[in-house]
Design an enzyme around this catalytic site. Structure first.
Site, PDB file in Angstrom:
ATOM      1  N   HIS A 169       0.833  -1.203   0.000  1.00  0.00           N
ATOM      2  CA  HIS A 169       0.000   0.000   0.000  1.00  0.00           C
ATOM      3  C   HIS A 169       0.866   1.250   0.000  1.00  0.00           C
ATOM      4  O   HIS A 169       2.047   1.218   0.343  1.00  0.00           O
ATOM      5  CB  HIS A 169      -0.907   0.025   1.237  1.00  0.00           C
ATOM      6  CG  HIS A 169      -0.145   0.170   2.525  1.00  0.00           C
ATOM      7  ND1 HIS A 169       0.585  -0.856   3.075  1.00  0.00           N
ATOM      8  CD2 HIS A 169      -0.003   1.238   3.358  1.00  0.00           C
ATOM      9  CE1 HIS A 169       1.150  -0.444   4.202  1.00  0.00           C
ATOM     10  NE2 HIS A 169       0.825   0.828   4.396  1.00  0.00           N
ATOM     11  N   ASP A 175       0.567   5.110   1.852  1.00  0.00           N
ATOM     12  CA  ASP A 175      -0.130   5.600   3.039  1.00  0.00           C
ATOM     13  C   ASP A 175      -1.369   6.400   2.645  1.00  0.00           C
ATOM     14  O   ASP A 175      -1.306   7.290   1.791  1.00  0.00           O
ATOM     15  CB  ASP A 175       0.804   6.471   3.885  1.00  0.00           C
ATOM     16  CG  ASP A 175       1.848   5.636   4.618  1.00  0.00           C
ATOM     17  OD1 ASP A 175       1.579   4.455   4.885  1.00  0.00           O
ATOM     18  OD2 ASP A 175       2.929   6.181   4.915  1.00  0.00           O
ATOM     19  N   HIS A 205       4.596   0.157  -0.144  1.00  0.00           N
ATOM     20  CA  HIS A 205       5.465  -0.543   0.786  1.00  0.00           C
ATOM     21  C   HIS A 205       4.702  -1.646   1.495  1.00  0.00           C
ATOM     22  O   HIS A 205       3.464  -1.662   1.518  1.00  0.00           O
ATOM     23  CB  HIS A 205       6.099   0.420   1.797  1.00  0.00           C
ATOM     24  CG  HIS A 205       5.126   1.164   2.654  1.00  0.00           C
ATOM     25  ND1 HIS A 205       4.461   2.292   2.226  1.00  0.00           N
ATOM     26  CD2 HIS A 205       4.702   0.943   3.922  1.00  0.00           C
ATOM     27  CE1 HIS A 205       3.681   2.745   3.192  1.00  0.00           C
ATOM     28  NE2 HIS A 205       3.797   1.934   4.231  1.00  0.00           N
ATOM     29  N   ARG A 263       5.929   8.003  12.904  1.00  0.00           N
ATOM     30  CA  ARG A 263       5.917   8.541  11.550  1.00  0.00           C
ATOM     31  C   ARG A 263       5.297   9.935  11.517  1.00  0.00           C
ATOM     32  O   ARG A 263       4.395  10.266  12.294  1.00  0.00           O
ATOM     33  CB  ARG A 263       5.178   7.624  10.579  1.00  0.00           C
ATOM     34  CG  ARG A 263       3.672   7.624  10.708  1.00  0.00           C
ATOM     35  CD  ARG A 263       3.029   6.809   9.581  1.00  0.00           C
ATOM     36  NE  ARG A 263       1.577   6.742   9.744  1.00  0.00           N
ATOM     37  CZ  ARG A 263       0.768   6.086   8.918  1.00  0.00           C
ATOM     38  NH1 ARG A 263       1.263   5.441   7.882  1.00  0.00           N
ATOM     39  NH2 ARG A 263      -0.532   6.087   9.127  1.00  0.00           N
TER      40      ARG A 263
END
Length: 324
Positions: A129, A131, A280, A297
Site C-alpha cells: 500500500h 499511506d 510498501h 511517523r
C-alpha cells in the site's frame, strides 16, 4: 560510485550529503547527515533530490526526538495532523503517529494482532500500500523513525511504481493510461463471523476516491503505476472479472522483486519515502515474537493525483483535499 560533470553522483552528492544506492531501481542510504542538527538549504535540497531519484532513502544512527522529527518534516513540506491516532501516539505532538503494532493493535478490535493482520492480508499482494491511498489527496511523503525494534525480523519493503510502469509493455502502458480505479478503505478485509468491531470501524470511517491508474508525478513528471493491494477496489468501467484479472496482473508487476528494496531497521534508523511513487509492505513476521516494534511517523500533505489525460482524482466519500 561515479560522478558526472556537475559534481552529482549517480548515487548523488550535494554539500555534505553522500547518497549510496542499495538496489538497482529503488533505495539509497544517506550518510554524513545529522537529521537533528541545523541543516542548511543545500543539504535539504540534496536529500530532496535523493528521495525523488531513489524513492526511499535511509539514515542510520539518528538521534531524533518527536520535536526534531516534526522540525525535520517541516523543511520538506506541511506535516499532516491526523484527527484520530492510537493511544501510543504522543499527545503533545499531533503530527507524530506512533505505530506500536503489538501494543496498539493486539485486542483493539477484539482480536490478537496476528489474526487482524491475517484478515487484512489474506493474499500475497493485499498488504502492499501507499499511506492513506483511499484519500483524494494521499500524503506526498512519509518520514518513519525506529525507536525500538526486534533483534531480528520486522523489515519493511518498498517498490518503485515509476519503474514498474516503465517495465510494462507499450500496449499495456497505453491501456493503463486511460483507466481509473476506485480506492476504498478496508478493501479485501475478511470479516469475522458475527459481529466484527473492525468492520464497524471501517463503516464509521469509510473513505473512497477514484484515482487515475497511472498518475503523473507532480515534481519529476514520471508516469507512476498507481496501484496497491490494500486500497484498490476495482477498475472503473470494467466488469468485476475483468477488473480482478487486470488488477492482479498490475499488482504483480508493481511488486516484482527487481523493483523493490528491503530495509533492516535498527534503533535510530529513519526512512524517508515518496508516497506518490512507491508502495510498501510492513512486516508480517513479528507477531509471534516477544519483542515490541515501536515506530514513529510524520506524513507530509500531498496534492490531488492527476492522470495522463490531465484529469484529477475524484473524491467519492469521506475525503476532501486538505481536510483530515
Amino acid at each position: 560510485m561515479t560522478t558526472d560533470r556537475d559534481g552529482t553522483a549517480d548515487g548523488g552528492r550535494s554539500a555534505a550529503v553522500e547518497v549510496r544506492p542499495v538496489a538497482g531501481h529503488i533505495g539509497a542510504e544517506v550518510t554524513g547527515v545529522d537529521l537533528a542538527g541545523d541543516l542548511d538549504d543545500a543539504v535539504i535540497a540534496g536529500i530532496r533530490a535523493a528521495v525523488l531519484r531513489w524513492k526511499v532513502v535511509f539514515f542510520r544512527g539518528q538521534r531524533l526526538d518527536h520535536a526534531g522529527h516534526v522540525a525535520l518534516a517541516r523543511r520538506f513540506g506541511e506535516p499532516v495532523v491526523l484527527p484520530r491516532r492510537g493511544r501510543a501516539s504522543p499527545p503533545d505532538f499531533p503530527e507524530v503517529e506512533t505505530t506500536a503494532d503489538r501494543l496498539e493493535l493486539g485486542g483493539r478490535f477484539g482480536m490478537e494482532h496476528d489474526e487482524w493482520l491475517w484478515r487484512r492480508r489474506h493474499s500475497l499482494l493485499r498488504g502492499w500500500h501507499c499511506d492513506h491511498g483511499a484519500r483524494v489527496d494521499p500524503p506526498a511523503a512519509t518520514i518513519l523513525r525506529a525507536e525500538t525494534v526486534p533483534p531480528y525480523g520486522g523489515d519493511t519493503t518498498w517498490s518503485n511504481l515509476a519503474a514498474a510502469y516503465a517495465g510494462l509493455s507499450a500496449p499495456v502502458r497505453e491501456f493503463a493510461d486511460r483507466l481509473r480505479a476506485e480506492h476504498r478503505l478496508g478493501v479485501g478485509y475478511q470479516p469475522r463471523p458475527g459481529d466484527d468491531a473492525y468492520v464497524r470501524h471501517l463503516l464509521d470511517h469509510q473513505t473512497a476516491s477514484e484515482h487515475p491508474l497511472v498518475r503523473v508525478h507532480p515534481e519529476t513528471g514520471e508516469r507512476v503505476l498507481f496501484v496497491n493491494g490494500y486500497y484498490v477496489e476495482r477498475i472503473t468501467g470494467l466488469s468485476r472479472p475483468e477488473s480482478r484479472a487486470v488488477l492482479e496482473m498490475l499488482l504483480e508487476q508493481a511488486t516484482r522483486p527487481e523493483y523493490t528494496v528491503r530495509f533492516r531497521w535498527e534503533p535510530g534508523s529513519v526512512a524517508f519515502w515518496d508516497n506518490r511513487a512507491t508502495v510498501h509492505l510492513a512486516p508480517g513476521d513479528t507477531a509471534h515474537l516477544d519483542h515490541p516494534r515501536i515506530m514513529h511517523r510524520v506524513m507530509l500533505a500531498g496534492d490531488v493525483p492527476v492522470g495522463v489525460d490531465g484529469r484529477p482524482s475524484r473524491a467519492l466519500t469521506g475525503t476532501a483535499p486538505g481536510r483530515w
